[in-house]
Design an enzyme around this catalytic site. Structure first.
Site, PDB file in Angstrom:
ATOM      1  N   TYR A 139      16.670  30.486   6.075  1.00 47.58           N
ATOM      2  CA  TYR A 139      15.514  31.269   6.511  1.00 47.58           C
ATOM      3  C   TYR A 139      15.516  31.476   8.017  1.00 47.58           C
ATOM      4  O   TYR A 139      15.834  30.550   8.777  1.00 47.58           O
ATOM      5  CB  TYR A 139      14.216  30.564   6.110  1.00 47.58           C
ATOM      6  CG  TYR A 139      13.929  30.596   4.636  1.00 47.58           C
ATOM      7  CD1 TYR A 139      13.885  31.804   3.942  1.00 47.58           C
ATOM      8  CD2 TYR A 139      13.700  29.415   3.939  1.00 47.58           C
ATOM      9  CE1 TYR A 139      13.607  31.823   2.584  1.00 47.58           C
ATOM     10  CE2 TYR A 139      13.416  29.432   2.576  1.00 47.58           C
ATOM     11  CZ  TYR A 139      13.372  30.638   1.903  1.00 47.58           C
ATOM     12  OH  TYR A 139      13.102  30.663   0.573  1.00 47.58           O
TER      13      TYR A 139
ATOM     14  N   MET B  22      12.166  24.378   1.194  1.00 48.58           N
ATOM     15  CA  MET B  22      11.395  23.481   0.319  1.00 48.58           C
ATOM     16  C   MET B  22      12.324  22.647  -0.565  1.00 48.58           C
ATOM     17  O   MET B  22      12.078  21.469  -0.797  1.00 48.58           O
ATOM     18  CB  MET B  22      10.431  24.293  -0.557  1.00 48.58           C
ATOM     19  CG  MET B  22       9.462  23.416  -1.323  1.00 48.58           C
ATOM     20  SD  MET B  22       8.393  24.320  -2.443  1.00 48.58           S
ATOM     21  CE  MET B  22       7.396  25.268  -1.335  1.00 48.58           C
TER      22      MET B  22
ATOM     23  N   LYS C  69       0.843  -1.208   0.000  1.00 52.24           N
ATOM     24  CA  LYS C  69       0.000   0.000   0.000  1.00 52.24           C
ATOM     25  C   LYS C  69       0.875   1.253   0.000  1.00 52.24           C
ATOM     26  O   LYS C  69       2.082   1.177   0.263  1.00 52.24           O
ATOM     27  CB  LYS C  69      -0.918  -0.019   1.219  1.00 52.24           C
ATOM     28  CG  LYS C  69      -0.177  -0.043   2.555  1.00 52.24           C
ATOM     29  CD  LYS C  69      -1.096  -0.430   3.706  1.00 52.24           C
ATOM     30  CE  LYS C  69      -0.339  -0.438   5.028  1.00 52.24           C
ATOM     31  NZ  LYS C  69      -1.130  -1.025   6.120  1.00 52.24           N
TER      32      LYS C  69
ATOM     33  N   ARG D 203     -10.645  -0.287  14.774  1.00 51.36           N
ATOM     34  CA  ARG D 203     -10.656   0.483  13.532  1.00 51.36           C
ATOM     35  C   ARG D 203     -11.662  -0.177  12.600  1.00 51.36           C
ATOM     36  O   ARG D 203     -12.854  -0.073  12.833  1.00 51.36           O
ATOM     37  CB  ARG D 203      -9.229   0.478  12.972  1.00 51.36           C
ATOM     38  CG  ARG D 203      -8.728   1.772  12.472  1.00 51.36           C
ATOM     39  CD  ARG D 203      -7.234   1.716  12.175  1.00 51.36           C
ATOM     40  NE  ARG D 203      -6.840   0.610  11.296  1.00 51.36           N
ATOM     41  CZ  ARG D 203      -5.630   0.408  10.817  1.00 51.36           C
ATOM     42  NH1 ARG D 203      -4.652   1.231  11.135  1.00 51.36           N
ATOM     43  NH2 ARG D 203      -5.367  -0.596  10.033  1.00 51.36           N
TER      44      ARG D 203
HETATM   45  C1  LIG Z   1      -0.435  -1.971   6.743  1.00 52.77           C
HETATM   46  C2  LIG Z   1      -1.026  -3.243   7.219  1.00 52.77           C
HETATM   47  C3  LIG Z   1      -0.226  -4.379   7.429  1.00 52.77           C
HETATM   48  C4  LIG Z   1       1.291  -4.350   7.333  1.00 52.77           C
HETATM   49  O1  LIG Z   1       1.839  -3.776   8.506  1.00 52.77           O
HETATM   50  P1  LIG Z   1       3.424  -3.745   8.753  1.00 52.77           P
HETATM   51  O2  LIG Z   1       3.564  -3.300  10.148  1.00 52.77           O
HETATM   52  O3  LIG Z   1       3.985  -2.764   7.773  1.00 52.77           O
HETATM   53  O4  LIG Z   1       3.918  -5.121   8.504  1.00 52.77           O
HETATM   54  C5  LIG Z   1      -0.853  -5.560   7.766  1.00 52.77           C
HETATM   55  N1  LIG Z   1      -2.196  -5.619   7.902  1.00 52.77           N
HETATM   56  C6  LIG Z   1      -2.989  -4.542   7.734  1.00 52.77           C
HETATM   57  C7  LIG Z   1      -4.459  -4.669   7.916  1.00 52.77           C
HETATM   58  C8  LIG Z   1      -2.435  -3.316   7.406  1.00 52.77           C
HETATM   59  O5  LIG Z   1      -3.226  -2.243   7.254  1.00 52.77           O
END
Ligand SMILES: *Cc1c(COP(=O)(O)O)cnc(C)c1O
Length: 377
Positions: free
Chosen positions: A264, A312, A36, A134
């Site tokens: 800056y 920046m 992701k 969550r």
């Molecule tokens: C992001 C995520 C993971 C991976 O987590 P890591 O700590 O990067 O291994 C696993 N399961 C879910 C549901 C996630 O959102």
């Protein structure tokens, strides 16, 4: 001349990290590579390719759009969307043949119509919230009702897995253990209901490393694949190899006299004569302003302090007395230079965050260059 700023990604390291995760879990446990947020800033497609070479047999993303991107890139393996998918996003996810995380019978009803037109059954994973608070349902009964709704929706829908996610596998193993104990009875009931093989999964990277009882049929490895440490310490502790190096170069060097200022706000005012190097990387690239006067840069295998404000497009570092640093020389923010190295975790600790956020924060302006142990692809 060097590029102004570049993220060098070693795909061989990702492949080896995937293989290390598999050694850790044993080869009877499948590996789902979490790619992701554009592969935690590394680039989702090349990372996913390397992870598959390293033994991953499934991919996971957070969004429908991310799933579509991977499918378009040609991946044939299952792609699981871990995040919530809105009604608007659902058609794209289904068309991409993505698997979805579900927890609510009403959502299954809404999916059913869409899924009926899909060329193949839409795979779903039912999520129990055992303590993260969550996504997923806290109610075992509702999770079981969701499973029943999925089974009733065959052949449009297919029950692929059941899952949960840990809140504290990186810290409080007692609470992670409680989550595991809430998950187990649900797993047993789900297995009894399932009409085909069920993939049970719970472990993220921290649980892969610290909670072997949580490995079940498959683990979801994110940060460990990239060679990051889920506990925000040195990844080398677990034999993980950071895959990404963030580099820039020395674009200007100038002498500075006592009383002269840099950057800056005149945040840095020299107390002694010295030299200041300007490096063309800044918060537009993901080097956040909180690192002002609070970071090192490796040049010529040695640490040099970042001085003054982060702008920046530029940062400034103090070179000190030694003459070794030259114009055009490579400078490293994340990664190794000679025997010196600076991890994303070290940078993160300086500003009260985690390595994940530092890596995801490297902006689009920074090109990703892929290599295989130093060899170009
Ligand atoms: C992001 C995520 C993971 C991976 O987590 P890591 O700590 O990067 O291994 C696993 N399961 C879910 C549901 C996630 O959102």
């Amino acid at each position: 001349m060097a590029l102004r700023a570049v993220a060098e990604v070693n795909l061989a390291a990702i492949e080896r990290n995937a293989a290390r995760v598999r050694e850790r879990t044993g080869h009877h446990v499948r590996l789902c590579a979490v790619v992701k947020a554009d592969g935690y800033g590394h680039g989702a497609v090349p990372v996913a390719q390397a992870a598959v070479r390293g033994g991953a047999t499934a991919l996971a993303v957070a969004t429908a759009v991310e799933a579509v991107e991977l499918r378009r890139a040609g991946f044939a393996v299952p792609i699981l969307v871990l995040g919530a998918v809105s009604d608007e996003e659902l058609p794209a996810a289904v068309a991409a043949g993505a698997e979805l995380t579900v927890w609510d019978p009403a959502f299954i009803e809404r999916m059913r119509g869409l899924a009926a037109h899909a060329p193949v059954a839409v795979g779903v994973h039912v999520k129990l919230d055992t303590g993260l608070g969550r996504l997923g349902t806290r109610s075992v009964d509702e999770a079981l009702a969701t499973i029943h709704a999925v089974l009733r929706s065959a052949p449009a829908l297919r029950l692929v897995g059941v899952m949960t996610h840990f809140a504290t596998a990186d810290a409080d193993l007692a609470f992670a253990g409680e989550q595991l104990e809430r998950f187990r009875p649900f797993v047993a009931e789900a297995r009894a209901l399932a009409t085909s093989d069920l993939t049970v999964h719970a472990a993220n990277s921290a649980a892969i490393l610290r909670l072997p009882d949580s490995h079940f049929d498959m683990v979801r490895a994110g940060i460990a694949l990239y060679g990051g440490d889920p506990m925000n310490e040195d990844p080398a502790r677990h034999g993980l190899e950071p895959a990404l190096a963030l580099r820039t170069y020395v674009a200007a060097i100038k002498p500075i006299a006592p009383g002269e200022s840099v950057g800056y706000g005149r945040r840095f005012i020299a107390e002694r004569p010295g030299r200041i190097a300007t490096l063309p990387i800044g918060y537009g690239d993901g080097i956040v302003r909180a690192l002002a006067d609070n970071c090192d840069v490796l040049i010529g295998g040695r640490r040099h302090p970042l001085r003054g404000m982060v702008s920046m497009d530029n940062i400034t570092v103090e070179l000190g007395a030694e003459p070794a640093v030259e114009l055009g020389q490579r400078a490293t923010l994340i990664g190794a230079d000679g025997s010196e190295r600076q991890t994303a975790e070290e940078i993160a600790r300086r500003i009260g965050t985690i390595g994940y956020e530092v890596l995801c924060g490297i902006s689009r302006r920074v090109p990703r260059h892929y290599h295989y142990d130093g060899r170009p692809l």
